[in-house]
Scaffold this active site. Structure first.
Site, PDB file in Angstrom:
ATOM      1  N   GLU A 102     -34.509  76.864  -0.083  1.00 49.48           N
ATOM      2  CA  GLU A 102     -35.450  77.323   0.717  1.00 49.48           C
ATOM      3  C   GLU A 102     -36.889  76.772  -0.061  1.00 49.48           C
ATOM      4  O   GLU A 102     -37.765  77.792  -0.193  1.00 49.48           O
ATOM      5  CB  GLU A 102     -35.573  78.843   0.701  1.00 49.48           C
ATOM      6  CG  GLU A 102     -34.240  79.168   1.712  1.00 49.48           C
ATOM      7  CD  GLU A 102     -33.814  80.616   1.539  1.00 49.48           C
ATOM      8  OE1 GLU A 102     -34.616  81.424   1.157  1.00 49.48           O
ATOM      9  OE2 GLU A 102     -32.796  80.869   1.996  1.00 49.48           O
ATOM     10  N   HIS A 158     -27.776  80.679  10.048  1.00 47.27           N
ATOM     11  CA  HIS A 158     -27.958  82.115  10.181  1.00 47.27           C
ATOM     12  C   HIS A 158     -28.541  82.122  11.793  1.00 47.27           C
ATOM     13  O   HIS A 158     -29.567  81.743  11.789  1.00 47.27           O
ATOM     14  CB  HIS A 158     -28.870  82.978   9.322  1.00 47.27           C
ATOM     15  CG  HIS A 158     -28.269  82.833   7.826  1.00 47.27           C
ATOM     16  ND1 HIS A 158     -27.092  83.472   7.534  1.00 47.27           N
ATOM     17  CD2 HIS A 158     -28.873  82.592   6.644  1.00 47.27           C
ATOM     18  CE1 HIS A 158     -26.758  83.517   6.375  1.00 47.27           C
ATOM     19  NE2 HIS A 158     -27.752  82.796   5.849  1.00 47.27           N
ATOM     20  N   GLU A 194     -24.143  78.813   5.215  1.00 45.36           N
ATOM     21  CA  GLU A 194     -24.106  80.134   5.369  1.00 45.36           C
ATOM     22  C   GLU A 194     -23.778  80.761   6.774  1.00 45.36           C
ATOM     23  O   GLU A 194     -24.682  81.599   7.079  1.00 45.36           O
ATOM     24  CB  GLU A 194     -25.410  80.763   4.818  1.00 45.36           C
ATOM     25  CG  GLU A 194     -25.785  79.929   3.260  1.00 45.36           C
ATOM     26  CD  GLU A 194     -27.135  80.654   2.692  1.00 45.36           C
ATOM     27  OE1 GLU A 194     -27.804  81.664   3.337  1.00 45.36           O
ATOM     28  OE2 GLU A 194     -27.477  80.030   1.618  1.00 45.36           O
ATOM     29  N   ASN A 221     -30.768  73.251   0.236  1.00 46.74           N
ATOM     30  CA  ASN A 221     -30.328  74.059   1.184  1.00 46.74           C
ATOM     31  C   ASN A 221     -31.352  74.759   2.010  1.00 46.74           C
ATOM     32  O   ASN A 221     -32.206  75.420   1.081  1.00 46.74           O
ATOM     33  CB  ASN A 221     -29.356  75.050   0.354  1.00 46.74           C
ATOM     34  CG  ASN A 221     -28.761  76.251   1.269  1.00 46.74           C
ATOM     35  OD1 ASN A 221     -27.823  75.837   2.195  1.00 46.74           O
ATOM     36  ND2 ASN A 221     -28.679  77.225   0.972  1.00 46.74           N
ATOM     37  N   ASP A 248     -23.351  82.519   9.966  1.00 47.58           N
ATOM     38  CA  ASP A 248     -22.998  83.649  10.613  1.00 47.58           C
ATOM     39  C   ASP A 248     -23.619  83.835  12.066  1.00 47.58           C
ATOM     40  O   ASP A 248     -24.701  83.215  12.233  1.00 47.58           O
ATOM     41  CB  ASP A 248     -23.033  85.107   9.805  1.00 47.58           C
ATOM     42  CG  ASP A 248     -24.659  85.011   9.272  1.00 47.58           C
ATOM     43  OD1 ASP A 248     -25.711  84.584   9.637  1.00 47.58           O
ATOM     44  OD2 ASP A 248     -24.830  85.790   8.290  1.00 47.58           O
TER      45      ASP A 248
HETATM   46  O1  9MR Z   1     -26.156  87.571   1.218  1.00 48.39           O
HETATM   47  C1  9MR Z   1     -27.167  88.089  -0.023  1.00 48.39           C
HETATM   48  C2  9MR Z   1     -27.693  89.192  -0.298  1.00 48.39           C
HETATM   49  O2  9MR Z   1     -26.415  89.870  -0.710  1.00 48.39           O
HETATM   50  C3  9MR Z   1     -29.026  89.349  -1.298  1.00 48.39           C
HETATM   51  O3  9MR Z   1     -29.191  90.658  -1.202  1.00 48.39           O
HETATM   52  C4  9MR Z   1     -29.881  88.272  -0.548  1.00 48.39           C
HETATM   53  C5  9MR Z   1     -31.144  88.433  -1.503  1.00 48.39           C
HETATM   54  O4  9MR Z   1     -32.329  87.700  -0.867  1.00 48.39           O
HETATM   55  O5  9MR Z   1     -29.339  86.998  -0.572  1.00 48.39           O
HETATM   56  C6  9MR Z   1     -28.419  87.178   0.469  1.00 48.39           C
HETATM   57  O6  9MR Z   1     -27.948  85.430   0.648  1.00 48.39           O
HETATM   58  C7  9MR Z   1     -29.008  84.694   1.093  1.00 48.39           C
HETATM   59  C8  9MR Z   1     -28.618  83.381   0.164  1.00 48.39           C
HETATM   60  O7  9MR Z   1     -28.454  83.346  -1.009  1.00 48.39           O
HETATM   61  C9  9MR Z   1     -29.840  82.145   0.783  1.00 48.39           C
HETATM   62  N1  9MR Z   1     -30.094  82.257   1.976  1.00 48.39           N
HETATM   63  C10 9MR Z   1     -30.223  83.405   2.779  1.00 48.39           C
HETATM   64  C11 9MR Z   1     -29.220  84.403   2.523  1.00 48.39           C
HETATM   65  C12 9MR Z   1     -29.243  85.638   3.171  1.00 48.39           C
HETATM   66  O8  9MR Z   1     -30.540  86.471   2.783  1.00 48.39           O
END
Ligand code: 9MR
Length: 360
Positions: free
Chosen positions: A166, A243, A272, A207, A274
């Site tokens: 990101e 997402h 990722e 990513n 969903d």
């Molecule tokens: O799913 C992850 C969640 O449990 C954490 O709290 C969060 C912290 O920012 O990160 C989530 O995973 C993220 C991923 O690492 C990067 N892309 C976005 C995902 C959803 O926020």
């Protein structure tokens, strides 16, 4: 994700609404396609490319039903949190390997591919890193040490790393992360070089989210990595997080995204996936017709992914197994039902639709 909602509001839509080929790394060959009509069949059996999930460590360890679904249906995993800088590198001279090592061992024993997520991010950084004091050379050395220690530790155990997560804003500019602020845009190419030095065989992915529909952001990402490639600094693939919502983006947008990236000859990881059914964050009813739209979104993604050349199909990873533990509920404090299994681990209609889409 906040930006997703904003962008949708802006566009007025809301109203409508592989594996590494080297010896050191584990190779996952999906088994031949079996009967797709067998209700007990594994999800990944249906697929010609790896099918992954994000693993919630606590759920995996404490919830036998979760662990059972994990081992049955997926041949690739990404740690949802435990391989991020805040977990792996909590203090400057302390690395905490135990949990990630446990997952790596599990993957090795079960011949499951482990995808490394993530070496650099603006989020989930340990505070010592966030507030690190030093000049540019000190930041560079700190970043190098962080990347190389982790990559070396998991050499041969991790098939690929998200080298940077990101790094771009929605308007295509660089995100002002600590890395960018301290090292300028060259932090990305340095990170790639440092990781390759530590493990020349590991694949590297960039990513990001919203690439599915934000052509401006996507062009900026492709332009930047194209520029680096011309200098001989290459990433292997791009993680399209996916997402998305049951009503957005459109099939055309999804196809355009994947085709554009594939045209540049990058592997694509649907990294990722969903499908949220609550874009407005209100009280909702998860009706059959909502689930049908959600099912169509999953099918759209998988059908579009099946159209890209096989050698670019690194795999599709769902961001979780059951709605019970979805990050969407805990991050946005809203009702949502984005995944293939319900709160009681029951397969939803989505599961069969996804399996069928994979079988085609
Ligand atoms: O799913 C992850 C969640 O449990 C954490 O709290 C969060 C912290 O920012 O990160 C989530 O995973 C993220 C991923 O690492 C990067 N892309 C976005 C995902 C959803 O926020």
């Amino acid at each position: 994700m906040k930006n997703i909602t904003l962008l949708i509001l802006f566009s007025g839509i809301i109203g409508l609404c592989g594996c590494p080929s080297n010896e050191e790394n584990p190779i996952v060959t999906p088994p031949p396609i079996d009967s797709c009509n067998n209700a007990n069949e594994n999800l990944y059996y249906a697929s010609r490319f790896p099918i992954g999930t994000a693993v919630n460590y606590d759920a995996w360890k404490s919830d036998p039903e979760y662990a059972q679904l994990l081992s049955k249906h997926f041949n690739s995993v990404t740690a949802e949190n435990i391989m991020k800088p805040a977990y792996l590198h909590p203090d400057e001279n302390i690395y905490r390997w135990e949990l990630a090592d446990e997952l790596a061992e599990y993957c090795k024993n079960k011949s499951i591919r482990l995808h490394g997520h993530t070496l650099l991010w603006h989020n989930q950084l340990p505070s010592w890193m966030q507030f690190f004091q030093g000049d540019e050379a000190a930041w560079d050395a700190m970043m190098k040490n962080h990347i190389q220690t982790i990559v070396r530790h998991f050499k041969g155990k991790v098939a690929a790393w998200d080298i940077v997560n990101e790094a771009f804003e929605e308007d295509g500019s660089f995100r002002r992360s600590v890395w960018y602020v301290q090292l300028g845009e060259s932090y990305i190419e340095k990170a790639i070089r440092y990781a390759k030095e530590a493990d020349p065989n590991v694949l590297l992915f960039y990513n990001d989210y919203n690439l599915e529909f934000n052509a401006l952001k996507r062009s900026a990402v492709l332009a930047h990595f194209g520029k680096l490639r011309a200098k001989g600094i290459t990433i292997d693939g791009i993680g399209v997080q996916m997402h998305i919502f049951h009503v957005y983006p459109s099939p055309l947008m999804i196809r355009e995204c994947l085709n554009e990236i594939a045209k540049e000859n990058y592997k694509i990881h649907i990294s990722e996936m969903d499908v949220s059914v609550n874009p407005l964050s209100v009280d909702i009813e998860y009706t059959d017709s909502v689930q049908t739209l959600q099912m169509q979104q999953y099918e759209t993604v998988l059908n579009a992914y099946e159209q890209i050349p096989a050698e670019l199909q690194y795999g599709c990873t769902f961001w979780g197994i059951t709605d019970k533990y979805t990050w969407i509920r805990s991050s946005f404090l809203r009702e949502d039902y984005p995944l293939l299994f319900d709160d009681n681990y029951k397969k939803k209609k989505l599961f069969n639709a996804v399996k069928f889409a994979l079988c085609k």
